[in-house]
Structure formats: C-alpha cells, structure tokens
Scaffold this active site. Structure first.
Site, short mmCIF file in Angstrom:
data_model
loop_
_atom_site.label_atom_id
_atom_site.label_comp_id
_atom_site.label_asym_id
_atom_site.label_seq_id
_atom_site.Cartn_x
_atom_site.Cartn_y
_atom_site.Cartn_z
N THR A 144 36.36 35.88 37.64
CA THR A 144 36.73 37.06 38.42
C THR A 144 35.68 37.37 39.49
O THR A 144 34.47 37.14 39.28
CB THR A 144 36.92 38.28 37.49
OG1 THR A 144 37.13 39.44 38.28
CG2 THR A 144 35.71 38.53 36.60
N SER A 179 32.27 46.05 33.71
CA SER A 179 32.93 46.42 32.44
C SER A 179 32.61 45.33 31.42
O SER A 179 32.18 44.23 31.78
CB SER A 179 34.46 46.50 32.61
OG SER A 179 35.01 45.20 32.74
N TYR A 181 34.76 43.67 29.89
CA TYR A 181 35.65 42.54 30.24
C TYR A 181 34.98 41.66 31.30
O TYR A 181 34.87 40.44 31.15
CB TYR A 181 37.00 43.05 30.76
CG TYR A 181 37.63 42.05 31.71
CD1 TYR A 181 38.12 40.84 31.24
CD2 TYR A 181 37.64 42.28 33.10
CE1 TYR A 181 38.63 39.89 32.11
CE2 TYR A 181 38.15 41.34 33.97
CZ TYR A 181 38.64 40.14 33.46
OH TYR A 181 39.13 39.19 34.32
N HIS A 182 34.55 42.29 32.40
CA HIS A 182 33.95 41.50 33.48
C HIS A 182 32.70 40.76 32.96
O HIS A 182 32.42 39.63 33.35
CB HIS A 182 33.59 42.39 34.68
CG HIS A 182 34.80 42.87 35.47
ND1 HIS A 182 35.38 44.09 35.26
CD2 HIS A 182 35.54 42.28 36.44
CE1 HIS A 182 36.42 44.24 36.08
NE2 HIS A 182 36.54 43.16 36.81
N LYS A 185 33.43 37.47 31.35
CA LYS A 185 33.63 36.36 32.30
C LYS A 185 32.29 35.77 32.76
O LYS A 185 32.18 34.58 33.00
CB LYS A 185 34.40 36.86 33.53
CG LYS A 185 35.82 37.31 33.23
CD LYS A 185 36.72 36.12 32.97
CE LYS A 185 38.18 36.52 32.91
NZ LYS A 185 39.08 35.41 32.59
P1 NAD Z 1 47.80 38.29 31.18
O1 NAD Z 1 47.20 39.22 30.17
O2 NAD Z 1 49.13 38.63 31.73
O3 NAD Z 1 47.87 36.81 30.56
C1 NAD Z 1 46.89 36.30 29.71
C2 NAD Z 1 47.61 35.56 28.58
O4 NAD Z 1 46.64 35.00 27.70
C3 NAD Z 1 48.49 36.49 27.75
O5 NAD Z 1 49.80 36.01 27.68
C4 NAD Z 1 47.81 36.52 26.38
O6 NAD Z 1 48.73 36.62 25.31
C5 NAD Z 1 47.07 35.18 26.38
N1 NAD Z 1 45.88 35.20 25.52
C6 NAD Z 1 44.85 36.08 25.52
N2 NAD Z 1 43.97 35.78 24.56
C7 NAD Z 1 44.42 34.66 23.96
C8 NAD Z 1 43.95 33.88 22.88
N3 NAD Z 1 42.82 34.18 22.22
N4 NAD Z 1 44.67 32.79 22.50
C9 NAD Z 1 45.82 32.47 23.15
N5 NAD Z 1 46.33 33.19 24.17
C10 NAD Z 1 45.62 34.27 24.57
O7 NAD Z 1 46.71 38.12 32.33
P2 NAD Z 1 46.89 37.56 33.82
O8 NAD Z 1 47.01 38.72 34.74
O9 NAD Z 1 47.92 36.51 33.84
O10 NAD Z 1 45.47 36.92 34.04
C11 NAD Z 1 45.23 35.57 33.67
C12 NAD Z 1 43.74 35.25 33.85
O11 NAD Z 1 43.38 35.44 35.20
C13 NAD Z 1 42.81 36.11 33.02
O12 NAD Z 1 41.79 35.30 32.48
C14 NAD Z 1 42.23 37.08 34.01
O13 NAD Z 1 40.94 37.46 33.64
C15 NAD Z 1 42.25 36.30 35.29
N6 NAD Z 1 42.39 37.18 36.47
C16 NAD Z 1 43.51 37.96 36.60
C17 NAD Z 1 43.63 38.79 37.73
C18 NAD Z 1 44.81 39.69 37.93
O14 NAD Z 1 44.79 40.51 38.87
N7 NAD Z 1 45.87 39.61 37.12
C19 NAD Z 1 42.61 38.80 38.68
C20 NAD Z 1 41.49 37.98 38.51
C21 NAD Z 1 41.39 37.17 37.39
N1 USQ Z 2 41.70 51.79 40.98
C1 USQ Z 2 42.08 52.98 41.52
N2 USQ Z 2 43.24 53.52 41.07
C2 USQ Z 2 44.01 52.94 40.12
C3 USQ Z 2 43.60 51.70 39.58
C4 USQ Z 2 42.42 51.16 40.03
O1 USQ Z 2 41.43 53.55 42.39
O2 USQ Z 2 45.06 53.50 39.75
C5 USQ Z 2 40.46 51.14 41.47
C6 USQ Z 2 39.45 50.82 40.39
O3 USQ Z 2 38.63 51.92 40.12
C7 USQ Z 2 38.73 49.63 40.99
C8 USQ Z 2 39.80 48.94 41.82
O4 USQ Z 2 40.83 49.90 42.01
O5 USQ Z 2 37.72 50.06 41.84
C9 USQ Z 2 40.39 47.71 41.16
O6 USQ Z 2 40.89 48.08 39.89
P1 USQ Z 2 42.02 47.19 39.17
O7 USQ Z 2 42.40 47.88 37.90
O8 USQ Z 2 43.10 46.86 40.12
O9 USQ Z 2 41.23 45.84 38.93
P2 USQ Z 2 40.07 45.46 37.94
O10 USQ Z 2 39.85 46.46 36.88
O11 USQ Z 2 38.89 45.06 38.75
O12 USQ Z 2 40.68 44.18 37.21
C10 USQ Z 2 41.68 43.35 37.82
C11 USQ Z 2 42.24 42.45 36.73
C12 USQ Z 2 41.13 41.59 36.18
C13 USQ Z 2 40.47 40.84 37.32
C14 USQ Z 2 39.98 41.77 38.41
C15 USQ Z 2 39.52 41.03 39.67
O13 USQ Z 2 42.81 43.26 35.68
O14 USQ Z 2 41.67 40.67 35.24
O15 USQ Z 2 39.38 40.11 36.82
O16 USQ Z 2 41.11 42.57 38.85
S1 USQ Z 2 38.14 41.84 40.42
O17 USQ Z 2 38.51 43.21 40.70
O18 USQ Z 2 37.85 41.10 41.62
O19 USQ Z 2 37.07 41.78 39.46
#
Ligand code: NAD
Ligand code: USQ
Length: 404
Positions: A144, A179, A181-182, A185
């Site tokens: 991320t 966070s 979560y972050h 990664k």
């Molecule tokens: P998502 O939650 O929709 O999909 C993730 C999938 O992984 C889910 O179906 C979940 O069931 C599966 N999973 C989680 N833990 C598991 C485990 N231990 N074993 C097997 N399956 C497991 O998420 P997404 O939005 O599709 O994101 C996919 C990836 O991309 C994530 O790693 C996320 O961090 C990264 N990412 C997403 C975004 C975004 O905006 N959606 C942005 C940046 C990075």
């Molecule tokens: N935000 C708002 N209002 C909302 C939701 C979010 O102002 O209703 C703000 C948040 O405070 C943050 C920004 O928007 O500053 C992004 O928030 P987000 O929830 O869209 O994204 P984030 O929490 O960063 O996480 C998402 C995905 C995660 C991925 C990440 C990429 O859930 O899996 O890793 O985007 S990044 O942001 O580049 O780290």
C-alpha cells in the site's frame, strides 16, 4: 502461465482472476471467505449483491469457456496452503489475501492483533511455501502507498539514495504508516525483501493507492459476475463511499479539513498493473517496488468532484467536515513517484465525469440496499485502547464462525 490468486473472492481478487483467465492463463484462487464473515460483525454487506465464489466461477465458465479452480482455506494454515502450492506449481502468485481495512485494525486490541497475525503470518507462509516448492515463482504482492505515510519530501518507489556523513547508500524508503493495518504491510515488505535476499525469491511489491470503481471488461458481461462494493465506515474507501452518500442524500463525510492527499486508481488499472508486473517478472533474488496509483487527490478534491457530477443527476450534494476519527495530517506536502508501471506501458484510466457517472448509475441501481446506519465512521483511532474486554475472550475466528 500458471497463476495463483490469493484473496480471489475479494473486491480486486475476483476481477483479477477473471481477467487473467480471459487472457489464457491457468488460474486458481485461494480465499477463506473471511471478508464475507467480517461483514457480520457490523451487519454490513456489499452494496452490489455478489454471488458466492462457486456461483461466480460457474457463471464465468458459462460466459467465457474458461475454468478457474477455487481452494477455500486460510493462508495462515500451512497444512492447507502447502499442498495447494506444491500441487499447482504456480509460476506466479498474486497476493491480495489480507485484512485490508485501516479502521478494522484500529477497533481494539483484538482486531489489531488479528490483522497483524492474519496478514503477516499468511504472507510468511506464502514465502516459505514458495521457497520450499516453487523457488522460481514470482510473487506479486499487494502492498500500500500508506506504507510511506505523508513525509515532507517526495516519495520514491521503495528506495531512496541517501548521503550521510559523506557516505552514500540506496536504502528502503522510510516508512511512517498510519494504522495497524498499514503497519502490517510494512512488516510484510520487510519479510519479502529479506526472503528475496536469503533464498533468491523474486518479488514485486505493489504499493497501491486507494482503488475506486466497479466495472471491468469481464464484470460487465453478466450481472452475476459483479465484485463487492463496500461503502460502510469500516471497509468502504473514500470515493466509493462519497458516491453512495451522494445517492443516499447524505452529506459527504470529509474527515477534518479534507487536505489529506493520497494516490488513487481505477480498478481497471489495478488489473492492468498486476498483469504488467506478471509479464515483466522480477529477476531471481530481486525485490522491487512499484508505486501503483495514477493520480493524486485530496479528500476535499474528491468531494467537490462528486458534488459537481451529482448536480447532473439532480442530486443536491452537500459536504460535512466531520471531526477526524483518524490520527493523520489534514494538510501536508504529497508528491509520490509512479513511473515504473508507466514505463512498463500502463495506460491509465484517469478519474473523470464519465467514470463518476457510471459508478453513480450502478449505485442508483442498488440504492434500495443502502443502510444509512453504516455510513458514519464508527472507529476512532484515539479510542482503540481502553475498550471494554469481552467477558470471555474469544478469537475473532471463533466469533465469525458463530456469526455465519
Ligand atoms: P478484500 O477484502 O475485498 O479482499 C481480500 C480477500 O482476501 C477477501 O476475499 C478475504 O476473504 C481474503 N482473505 C483475507 N485473509 C485471508 C486469509 N488469511 N486466507 C485466505 N483468504 C484471506 O480486499 P481488496 O480491496 O480486494 O484488496 C486486496 C488487496 O489489495 C489487499 O491486500 C489490500 O491491502 C490491497 N489494497 C487494496 C486497496 C483498495 O483500495 N481496495 C488499495 C491498496 C491496496
Ligand atoms: N476519508 C474521509 N472520509 C471518509 C473516508 C475516508 O475523509 O468517509 C479519508 C481518510 O481519513 C483518509 C483518506 O480518506 O485520509 C483515505 O481513506 P480510505 O478509507 O479511502 O483509505 P485507507 O484507509 O487509506 O485504505 C484504503 C484501503 C487499503 C489501502 C489504502 C491505500 O482500504 O486497503 O491499503 O486505501 S493508501 O491509502 O494509499 O494507503
């Protein structure tokens, strides 16, 4: 190519699996359906109804003639993962299978611990299985952009050359994630880089920005192929949430000043970037990082764009600057490099009114499913400590099994 997609039931994993199989690759997916179970904690669900993984695979086969193999199981369970990798012998693994929501990881200690165990142990198991059974396999791991945080200097792609006391070295770019979560990664990135060094694994860490959008070439072929679309305060990402709020007639939830700037990309570009990484693999022993986003926006920029497009739909969109539930800078410098994928040939789909309109139309189609109670943020970074302990300590897995 034989490609294993981890997290193949998720928002990004499912469309990726379809697209790769459409391109003629031999695709298998792993998912433990955890994402569907996490919804039960909040009474949430994808706005767009989604079929089961097995149903989607059957529909995809009927539509395309291509077969995707599904393995349902947990990446943290090595007794499940190892035989799948040993038997399928993937040439590439696309790893999406993690808990991906920052707010989920900040609910309380249990959710923080669960997120880090799930993500870090799952990823480490993947690395061990690769080293043991498919040492030439290329790992394409979704990281991320949030690993870097918001430093007051330009963000490079994974590494920075520093001169310190007269000596120069190229080092991993400093990480300041926002966070648990972050942070998971960041820990994954360190483990992957280390395994490339000690075992000669090849890996591409895709530091992805926030993804938006609902349609891909494959999804639009049949409504039953749709991927999930989250809008709740825990799993919904910012632009997808704003579009739902606009249709629901609720003020857009800009947290704080709204100057938070992030990298963004269209879901179609996620798929294109992953494919480019697969077709141009890392060298043996190489750990490389691509920043995967196409444009930078502040949260307020996005809110204003949604407001403008809303007018064309007759929607009276208002903006509400809520007290920020997160601990993050609300006005800051942000300039991140993203040239590696462009150099490999990425042709971005930039955010424009047509895209916003097309997502708004899908949201309007499912307007009746919007649960307004899920929209306001429910997790505050400052109160992740001192949460009341449950009477009986159950693991999240036990809780989720109970909820199913
Ligand atoms: P998502 O939650 O929709 O999909 C993730 C999938 O992984 C889910 O179906 C979940 O069931 C599966 N999973 C989680 N833990 C598991 C485990 N231990 N074993 C097997 N399956 C497991 O998420 P997404 O939005 O599709 O994101 C996919 C990836 O991309 C994530 O790693 C996320 O961090 C990264 N990412 C997403 C975004 C975004 O905006 N959606 C942005 C940046 C990075
Ligand atoms: N935000 C708002 N209002 C909302 C939701 C979010 O102002 O209703 C703000 C948040 O405070 C943050 C920004 O928007 O500053 C992004 O928030 P987000 O929830 O869209 O994204 P984030 O929490 O960063 O996480 C998402 C995905 C995660 C991925 C990440 C990429 O859930 O899996 O890793 O985007 S990044 O942001 O580049 O780290």
């Amino acid at each position: 190519m034989r490609i294993l997609v981890l997290g193949g039931d998720g928002y990004l994993g499912w469309p990726t699996a379809m697209q790769l199989s459409q391109r003629g690759h031999d695709v298998a997916v792993i998912d433990n359906m955890a994402r569907r179970a996490w919804d039960h904690e909040f009474g949430a669900e994808s706005l767009v109804p989604i079929c089961s993984l097995q149903e989607r695979i059957a529909v995809w086969e009927a539509v395309s003639g291509k077969h995707i193999v599904a393995h349902v199981g947990d990446l943290t369970d090595y007794t499940f993962l190892e035989p799948v990798i040993k038997e399928f012998q993937p040439e590439a693994i696309v790893h999406y299978g993690e808990q991906r929501a920052a707010p989920y990881s900040m609910i309380d200690r249990r959710h923080a611990v669960f997120t880090q165990v799930n993500n870090i142990v799952g990823n480490l198991n993947v690395l061990y299985a690769m080293a043991d059974h498919v040492p030439d396999c290329h790992l394409v791991k979704l990281g991320t952009m949030g690993e870097y945080g918001t430093p007051n200097i330009d963000i490079e792609e994974g590494f920075i050359t520093i001169t310190h006391k007269g000596r120069t070295d190229t080092l991993p770019y400093p990480k300041q994630p926002g966070s648990f979560y972050h942070l998971s990664k960041v820990h994954d990135s360190h483990n992957i880089m280390f395994c490339c060094k000690i075992w000669g694994i090849r890996a591409t860490d895709l530091n992805q920005g926030v993804v938006y959008g609902v349609d891909t070439e494959e999804i639009v072929q049949d409504e039953r192929l749709r991927t999930r679309f989250d809008y709740d305060g825990v799993f919904g990402t910012v632009l997808n949430r704003f579009l739902v709020q606009a249709v629901a007639g609720m003020p857009l939830t800009v947290y704080g000043e709204g100057g938070q700037t992030r990298g963004f990309l269209d879901v179609r570009d996620t798929l294109a970037c992953v494919e480019l990484a697969l077709l141009n693999p890392a060298e043996k022993g190489e750990y490389r990082v691509f920043n995967q986003f196409t444009e930078q926006f502040s949260v307020l920029d996005l809110a204003n764009s949604v407001k403008e497009v809303g007018k064309e739909f007759g929607l009276n969109v208002t903006i509400n600057n809520l007290p920020n539930p997160r601990v993050e800078k609300e006005a800051h410098y942000y300039n991140a490099a993203n040239t590696h994928l462009i150099d490999l040939g990425l042709q971005p789909h930039y955010l424009n009114d047509t895209l916003l309109e097309s997502v708004l139309r899908i949201v309007q189609r499912y307007q009746g499913h919007i649960k307004e109670s899920l929209i306001l943020p429910s997790v505050d970074w400052r109160s992740t400590v001192n949460q009341p302990a449950p009477d009986v300590e159950v693991t999240l897995e036990e809780q989720q099994v109970g909820a199913k």
